[in-house]
Each structure stands twice: as C-alpha cells, then as structure tokens.
Design a protein around this motif. Structure first.
Motif, mmCIF file in Angstrom:
data_model
loop_
_atom_site.group_PDB
_atom_site.id
_atom_site.type_symbol
_atom_site.label_atom_id
_atom_site.label_comp_id
_atom_site.label_asym_id
_atom_site.label_seq_id
_atom_site.Cartn_x
_atom_site.Cartn_y
_atom_site.Cartn_z
ATOM 1 N N VAL A 1 0.831 -1.203 0.000
ATOM 2 C CA VAL A 1 0.000 0.000 0.000
ATOM 3 C C VAL A 1 0.866 1.253 0.000
ATOM 4 C CG1 VAL A 1 -1.671 1.339 1.342
ATOM 5 C CG2 VAL A 1 -1.962 -1.128 1.087
ATOM 6 N N TYR A 2 1.895 1.279 0.808
ATOM 7 C CA TYR A 2 2.780 2.441 0.859
ATOM 8 C C TYR A 2 3.524 2.650 -0.454
ATOM 9 C CZ TYR A 2 2.295 3.405 5.890
ATOM 10 O OH TYR A 2 1.822 3.767 7.127
ATOM 11 N N THR A 3 3.891 1.566 -1.093
ATOM 12 C CA THR A 3 4.593 1.690 -2.372
ATOM 13 C C THR A 3 3.709 2.367 -3.413
ATOM 14 O OG1 THR A 3 5.912 -0.302 -1.927
ATOM 15 C CG2 THR A 3 5.744 0.413 -4.218
ATOM 16 N N VAL A 4 2.455 1.937 -3.491
ATOM 17 C CA VAL A 4 1.511 2.551 -4.428
ATOM 18 C C VAL A 4 1.283 4.018 -4.065
ATOM 19 C CG1 VAL A 4 -0.861 2.520 -5.271
ATOM 20 C CG2 VAL A 4 0.385 0.365 -4.965
ATOM 21 N N ALA A 5 1.093 4.300 -2.760
ATOM 22 C CA ALA A 5 0.843 5.673 -2.313
ATOM 23 C C ALA A 5 2.026 6.585 -2.609
ATOM 24 C CB ALA A 5 0.546 5.677 -0.815
ATOM 25 N N THR B 1 -1.177 11.213 -3.254
ATOM 26 C CA THR B 1 -0.976 10.629 -1.923
ATOM 27 C C THR B 1 0.463 10.742 -1.427
ATOM 28 O OG1 THR B 1 -0.728 8.465 -3.010
ATOM 29 C CG2 THR B 1 -2.887 9.001 -2.096
ATOM 30 N N ARG B 2 1.359 11.167 -2.296
ATOM 31 C CA ARG B 2 2.776 11.243 -1.914
ATOM 32 C C ARG B 2 3.016 12.266 -0.805
ATOM 33 N NH1 ARG B 2 5.987 12.341 -6.945
ATOM 34 N NH2 ARG B 2 5.117 10.291 -7.475
ATOM 35 N N THR B 3 2.199 13.339 -0.778
ATOM 36 C CA THR B 3 2.401 14.369 0.243
ATOM 37 C C THR B 3 2.169 13.842 1.656
ATOM 38 O OG1 THR B 3 0.091 15.090 -0.029
ATOM 39 C CG2 THR B 3 1.784 16.259 -1.298
ATOM 40 N N ALA B 4 1.459 12.740 1.799
ATOM 41 C CA ALA B 4 1.229 12.168 3.124
ATOM 42 C C ALA B 4 2.531 11.737 3.792
ATOM 43 C CB ALA B 4 0.283 10.979 3.030
ATOM 44 N N PHE B 5 3.581 11.536 2.997
ATOM 45 C CA PHE B 5 4.872 11.104 3.535
ATOM 46 C C PHE B 5 5.778 12.289 3.892
ATOM 47 C CE2 PHE B 5 3.494 7.531 0.862
ATOM 48 C CZ PHE B 5 3.615 6.482 1.760
ATOM 49 N N GLU B 6 5.306 13.524 3.644
ATOM 50 C CA GLU B 6 6.131 14.696 3.921
ATOM 51 C C GLU B 6 6.035 15.055 5.398
ATOM 52 O OE1 GLU B 6 5.011 17.840 1.291
ATOM 53 O OE2 GLU B 6 5.359 16.638 -0.515
ATOM 54 N N ASP B 7 6.990 14.578 6.165
ATOM 55 C CA ASP B 7 7.009 14.772 7.619
ATOM 56 C C ASP B 7 8.390 15.282 8.013
ATOM 57 O OD1 ASP B 7 7.132 14.364 10.476
ATOM 58 O OD2 ASP B 7 5.422 13.021 10.278
ATOM 59 N N GLU B 8 8.431 16.398 8.736
ATOM 60 C CA GLU B 8 9.717 17.005 9.076
ATOM 61 C C GLU B 8 10.561 16.129 9.998
ATOM 62 O OE1 GLU B 8 8.693 19.716 13.010
ATOM 63 O OE2 GLU B 8 8.841 20.694 11.056
ATOM 64 N N LEU C 1 3.108 0.173 9.961
ATOM 65 C CA LEU C 1 2.540 1.482 9.660
ATOM 66 C C LEU C 1 3.510 2.603 10.019
ATOM 67 C CD1 LEU C 1 -1.108 0.889 10.945
ATOM 68 C CD2 LEU C 1 -0.394 1.159 8.550
ATOM 69 N N ASN C 2 4.128 2.501 11.182
ATOM 70 C CA ASN C 2 5.035 3.562 11.636
ATOM 71 C C ASN C 2 6.432 3.426 11.049
ATOM 72 O OD1 ASN C 2 2.785 4.009 13.214
ATOM 73 N ND2 ASN C 2 3.934 4.385 15.085
ATOM 74 N N GLY C 3 6.991 2.217 11.135
ATOM 75 C CA GLY C 3 8.376 2.014 10.713
ATOM 76 C C GLY C 3 8.566 2.101 9.211
ATOM 77 N N ILE C 4 7.753 1.378 8.459
ATOM 78 C CA ILE C 4 7.868 1.438 7.004
ATOM 79 C C ILE C 4 7.473 2.828 6.513
ATOM 80 C CG2 ILE C 4 7.025 0.471 4.823
ATOM 81 C CD1 ILE C 4 6.640 -2.196 6.235
ATOM 82 N N GLY C 5 6.483 3.431 7.170
ATOM 83 C CA GLY C 5 6.092 4.788 6.812
ATOM 84 C C GLY C 5 7.231 5.774 7.019
ATOM 85 N N PHE C 6 7.952 5.655 8.117
ATOM 86 C CA PHE C 6 9.095 6.532 8.377
ATOM 87 C C PHE C 6 10.178 6.337 7.318
ATOM 88 C CE2 PHE C 6 13.008 8.017 10.265
ATOM 89 C CZ PHE C 6 12.629 9.118 11.014
ATOM 90 N N ALA C 7 10.429 5.080 6.975
ATOM 91 C CA ALA C 7 11.444 4.789 5.961
ATOM 92 C C ALA C 7 11.067 5.384 4.612
ATOM 93 C CB ALA C 7 11.638 3.289 5.845
#
Length: 244
Positions: A91-95, A101-108, A230-236
């Motif tokens: 799911v994260y790869t597609v997003a 949906t890419r902006t959801a990964f923009e975290d400082e 959700l947290n770890g792969i998302g952070f990566a």
C-alpha cells in the motif's frame, strides 16, 4: 515459611484492587516523560513502562495467554505480522508513486534524516519504544484486565478510547510537522485543535482494529506487526522520498 506464604496470599488478594491504579500511574508517567519531561529517554521509558505494566497485569491475575503472549499463539502471531507487513509495504509503495498521496509522507521528523538515524528509528525507536509500550499497554494489559472484568466488547471500547487519548500530547504539533495534515486543517489554534481531535479519533479507531487483530490471532504479535509496519515502514518511505 508460613508468614511468607501469608504475605504472598495477601499481595495476591489486593492485586485486583490496586493493579488498575498502578497501570494508570505508569501510563500517565510514561506519557509525560516521553512527550514533555524526558523525551531523550524515550526507548528506556517505554521498555521500563512495558515491564511495569506486565508486572501489574500478572499481579492482577492475568495469564500470559490472557495478555496475548502465550507460547501456543506466538507462531500464529508471527504469520499474521508478516502478512500485514507485506500488505502495508504494498500500500505504501503505491501511495508513494501517486502524486496525490505522496504528500502524506512529507514529515519534518523524517526529512533530512541521515541513514543511521533512519535505521535507528525503524529498528529501535519505533519497535522497542512506541510499539512495545503501546501494544503491551492497550492490547495486552488493559485489554486483558478489562476483558476479565467486563467482557471483550467493553475491553475493546475502553482500551481503544484510552489509546486515542494517549495521542493528545504527541499530536499537538502534528499540523506543523506534516504537510498533508497542514493542507487539510491549516495553521493556528483552531488547526491544532482539529488536528488533535482527528488524531484521537483515528488512533482510537486504529486501536479497535488492533484489538480485533489481537483477538482473532490470539497473539499480541499480530497488532505489533501492523503497528510497526505502519510507523516504521512509513518513516522509511518518508525519509527516502525526502532524500530524493
């Protein structure tokens, strides 16, 4: 020997009355330490808090299977965790590939992080800090103690609601840290209130899903696997996209 046995019996007898209060004290202290008083000791606080919570649960009379940590369910829990991790990765790869949906990964918190820091967060900070404490607390200890007293439906409802409230302090700066959240709620006091309310609602709903995973699998490893994914792969992903 007789006095020792009497003392042990007395401690066991008062456990169900005092253990819930002990759990509340540990959770409040851990939340304040992690978010205000000693954030630098995050992993140590989480590990120590998880150990104290397990002691309180055992004092309350919970067995290891009650807590989702029974030997018989470990292998099944690992299978659930592996499947869920692969699903999150897909799911994260597609997003990440889709512009909307890419902006959801923009975290400082992830942007600009050097590779060793990314590894530390993915392999230590998140699994041995966030996941360990929160899953043992809300899907292990609280779930088991509440289910023994009031049944599974109330255990799911109360532990999930408390899991939502647990995220009030860490979500106070959410709108300023995440570009997607900021684009939805804006900035200012009202935006902060909206972000906190949304975070509490979403995490409470997520807590109910984690509870169902724990119930169906019989193991705490299943929600642990999804939580870390959700947290770890998302952070990566966030760190990789920020690095270009």
């Amino acid at each position: 020997m007789a006095r020792s046995n009497d003392r042990t019996s007395q401690l066991r007898a008062v456990g169900p009355a005092i253990a819930p209060a002990a759990v509340a004290v540990v959770l409040i202290a851990a939340n304040l330490l992690n978010n205000r008083l000693a954030p630098g000791a995050y992993v140590a606080t989480c590990a120590g808090g998880a150990a104290l919570l397990l002691l309180a649960a055992r004092w309350d009379g919970c067995s290891w299977p009650d807590l989702g940590l029974g030997r018989d369910s470990l292998r099944r829990g690992l299978r659930w965790a592996a499947v869920l991790a692969l699903l999150v990765l897909a799911v994260y790869t597609v997003a990440a590939l889709l512009p909307p949906t890419r902006t959801a990964f923009e975290d400082e918190r992830a942007g600009g992080s050097p590779f060793p820091e990314v590894l530390y967060n993915v392999l230590v900070h998140i699994p041995l800090g966030t996941v360990l404490l929160e899953e043992i607390a809300f899907r292990g200890v609280l779930y088991a103690m509440l289910a023994r007293r009031y049944g599974v439906p109330k255990a799911v409802a109360v532990s999930s609601f408390l899991f939502g409230l647990w995220h009030v302090l860490p979500s106070l700066g959410l709108a300023s840290r995440n570009a997607a959240v900021e684009s939805l709620v804006g900035t200012g006091t009202g935006a902060t209130a909206a972000a906190v309310t949304a975070a509490v609602a979403v995490t409470a709903l997520g807590g109910a899903v984690f509870c169902e995973l724990r119930r169906r699998s019989g193991s705490l490893l299943a929600p642990m696997g999804l939580h870390w994914s959700l947290n770890g792969i998302g952070f990566a992903f966030a760190a990789a996209l920020a690095a270009g």
